[in-house]
Design an enzyme around this catalytic site. Structure first.
Site, PDB file in Angstrom:
ATOM      1  CB  SER A 285      -0.957   0.025   1.202  1.00  0.00           C
ATOM      2  OG  SER A 285      -0.254   0.320   2.392  1.00  0.00           O
TER       3      SER A 285
ATOM      4  CE  LYS B 105      -2.679   1.972   4.759  1.00  0.00           C
ATOM      5  NZ  LYS B 105      -1.873   0.835   5.245  1.00  0.00           N
TER       6      LYS B 105
END
Length: 211
Positions: A126, A163
């Site tokens: 990701s 993230k």
């Protein structure tokens, strides 16, 4: 540092795969390099010289005897930085959050001038648009808050993820660096389960990636 640790650090810093280094020093495949880097195999003086030549350092530097750069090296070759060991606190998800299992008995060698407190191994894809890939080691500076848009290690209950973080006081958004992954959003009482572990300040590519 031991010779086998220096070999691994030099190889990674120069972007060489284990296969490429094996070819440079005359081994048939990467398995021999993997054993050497793990300290399982002792090297003869001739092999130390071969590794030193392949990695552009002197045999003394490779064995950690001398920190002085060799006068015979080209002007574009820099001396090795000093390294320190930092604890690896487990694996962190670059995808869906995963269980934050701590591995405090493991350590990673980190350049001394990188002010991190611990490391984490990344899992998933990701964060590939930030050039952080599956298997990479990310360096974390421990802090409870980060600026909007900064990449952070975030604990969600008993899970953890890496993230970009956005927070407006009422809602926190965890955003991947890959458009295939949706944002993860929390607000209200759910915010009580969110903890910023620290800011990602650097990383090491363990696997050589090709474009």
């Amino acid at each position: 540092m031991e010779t086998h640790e220096n070999i691994k650090l030099l190889r990674e810093s120069q972007g060489l795969s284990q296969e490429a280094l094996a070819e440079k020093v005359g081994y048939k495949d990467r398995s021999s390099i993997a054993k050497i880097e793990s300290g399982v195999v002792d090297l003869s003086q001739s092999k130390i010289a071969a590794f030193a030549k392949a990695l552009n350092v002197t045999p003394a530097q490779l064995m950690g005897i001398s920190d002085e750069p060799s006068r015979s090296l080209s002007s574009n070759i820099l001396p090795m930085p000093k390294f320190v060991k930092k604890p690896r606190l487990g694996t962190i998800a670059c995808g869906k959050p995963i269980l934050a299992v701590e591995e405090a008995e493991e350590f990673d060698t980190v350049p001394e001038d990188i002010p991190c407190d611990f490391t984490l191994r990344c899992k998933g894809d990701s964060m590939i648009n930030a050039r952080i890939y599956d298997g990479d080691i990310v360096y974390i500076r421990e802090q409870k808050e980060v600026e909007n848009g900064e990449i952070a290690a975030v604990r969600i209950g008993d899970e953890a993820t890496l993230k970009k973080v956005y927070y407006n006081g009422q809602r926190i958004i965890l955003r991947a660096c890959n458009p295939l992954f949706p944002d993860i959003e929390y607000e209200g009482e759910d915010l009580n389960d969110i903890t910023i572990l620290g800011k990602a300040i650097a990383f090491t590519s363990v696997i050589r990636h090709t474009l």
